[in-house]
Design an enzyme around this catalytic site. Sequence first.
Site, PDB file in Angstrom:
ATOM      1  N   ARG A  45       0.684  -1.376  -0.261  1.00 11.71           N
ATOM      2  CA  ARG A  45       0.193   0.079   0.120  1.00 11.71           C
ATOM      3  C   ARG A  45       0.488   0.977   0.294  1.00 11.71           C
ATOM      4  NH1 ARG A  45      -3.724  -0.244   4.793  1.00 11.71           N
ATOM      5  NH2 ARG A  45      -1.598  -1.116   5.420  1.00 11.71           N
ATOM      6  N   ASN A  91      -6.939  -2.152   1.348  1.00 13.15           N
ATOM      7  CA  ASN A  91      -6.457  -3.596   1.893  1.00 13.15           C
ATOM      8  C   ASN A  91      -8.068  -4.046   2.322  1.00 13.15           C
ATOM      9  OD1 ASN A  91      -3.666  -4.062   2.170  1.00 13.15           O
ATOM     10  ND2 ASN A  91      -3.626  -3.792   4.093  1.00 13.15           N
TER      11      ASN A  91
END
EC number: 6.2.-.-
Length: 747
Positions: free
Chosen positions: A18, A36
Amino acid sequence: MIRQQSIITGIVQGVGFRPFVFRLATELSLTGWVRNTPAGVELELQGGEEQLAAFSCRLQSELPPLAVISSLDSSDIPIIDEETGFVILASSDGRREPQIAPDSALCADCLRELCDPADRRFQHPFITCTNCGPRWTIVTGIPYDRPLTTMAGFPLCPECEEEYSNPLDRRFHAQPIACPACGPQLSLIPPHADPLGQAIVLLQQGKIVAVKGLGGYHLAVDACNDQAVARLRQRKKRDEKPFAVMVPDLATARQLADLSEMEERLLAGAEAPVVIVRSRADSPVSGLVAPGSRWIGLMLAYTPLHQLLFADTTLKALVMTSANASDEPMIADDQEAQKKLSGIADAILTHNRPIQVRTDDSVLRVFQGRPLFYRRSRGYVPRPVLLPFESGTILAVGAELKNTVCLTRSRQAFLSQHIGDLKNEATLDTFRQTIGHLSTIMEIRPEWVVCDQHPDYLSTRYAEELGLPLVRVQHHHAHLASCMAENGLDGDLIGVIFDGTGLGDDGTVWGGEFLVGGYSAVQRAGHLKQVRLPGGDVAAREPWRMAAAWLWESLGDAVWQLPGMPILSATERQLLEAMLERGIHAPFTSSAGRLFDAVAFLTGAATRNSFDGQAGMALEALAETAATTDLLPYQLQPGRPFQLDPLPMLLGLLQRLQTGEPVASLAWAFHASLAMAVVDGCALIRKETGLDRVVLSGGVFQNRLLTELVYTFLAKSHFSVFIHRLVPPNDGGIALGQAAIAAQTGP
């Protein structure tokens, strides 16, 4: 202006994915978000066509070292006019399909900081970031957050907390991070004010030091010190089995071994396995590290603590072998280490970060420019193997030797780390713990279980006690299916399965098999001619017994006069002859492994098997020193199944020995003759069935020379040949094959 939604699966959580997306999107002035999800990562990106194309390209080419993308599905969606930036959102809820990254070797950035006196983590033995360090060995539950790792007992200091919370920092959401102020601490037993410094002094003095690593304890000594290595062998009761050797960097590795480009890539990769490489003639490493072998198991120092053992010292290479008693699993518990290693190690260098999952080093070698596993463990587990079909949720409990277990979900097969030989309660405990941990972390509750058909394996008994629908799979069928599954194959094909032992459908010991079929069923199309196994399991340790078994009927009493044959009393001879004639404590076997034992004895390559495959390894090493020569005779006896009779090989070998032909040439001739016999057997099957695809599996195909010859001869005969690349050809890959068969046949 375009807006795209992407769903990404794979190893994309807990590996800096990320923040990588955040930095990339920010650099390209894209807006949107990333988060996520239970399945992986979801993101939305908005920007110009060229910006999005650049993002897509760099997403693949600049992927974080530990990340693996299994699938990426993108679609265009309506743009959002008022959006002004890119953000990381909180995780979404829903059904989990978690994937945890394997442990990873120290990255270049952390190594640079480790050696920088100006850095606050200078010489910190536990330095790590999102790109490296412990993962699988410290996770205790999911989701993968610090409270559910063995780092839970080390609260972050303000400086580490700031790094952990900053999306632009290399340590953003890196669960294992710490510093000298808030992280684990080293200690030495017996105690010393400078644990690391004293451990180095002891190693330089030739002492044995137990070192706590990522997945367990190692025993370390100076690999260039003959007396130190000999002392380790004596204390560990390990007479001849090769030790692994650790070096600090590739430059040192090049001084010890002749390395190919692929071998260097594997050594320096994030997985940091032990790579079996050819030792240099002028290597300073003691010959006692790998007695009688031109090969050495080499690995780079993959943790900061290992790196510090070499820093500013005269140590060039360290033996780094798993700390365990004979036939028991690697020691990972601190109290167990103190109890069991006190009589072996002169000191124990330990620390207070617990190990959740004991995990041995992975071992491989390069074959045809690509990796061939001997042991798949640290650095690769729990990375899944992709199945060529949907599987459901299955637990496969593997074989008795070199045990691993496998859990499946959808098309993913999660093979465990190496567990070991299931011959004692300690290894059985590790087996149970591994199943429990793997099923918990992957959130897989198996609907049925699959095991070997041997009724006395401890893994079989465990499977029977679970109370789930049970599938029993013949050992060599599982080998075939394992190679098929990792190569994405389906349909029927030919399987050449050569190993040491496995219970056959007829109740005899198989091990030299030509199978025809696929996942659902196989038939035994051919096999090595069966011979008695005098003394049962003891014959696997004493190669002379197999030489006698093959030659006694042809040579009679003269067999007892063969060079190297032990001096037997009249009573002992009578007992052995009774075994061979009437089968008393001498079951029939078609084992290729035992055939290699017989030839190793006759050529003088080996007189015993103090560890699994020792005689075969010695025979291979001998053959590699020879020039090519004429083949030895063999016979294919027709029938259903046909039989490959190697007795003419052995008799021909003896005749050529008497003429003075070099034993190395005869060792090569045996390998080449057996390889050609395999081709003839496969050609016979092709003539009857039309099948031209061949898979090679079983522990005997760890033999590089044999595999090279079989592969080459089959390819020249227009067969399509498939070998193992993702899992070992030995019993470490059995669980994958069991799971694949169960997925196709059901309970």
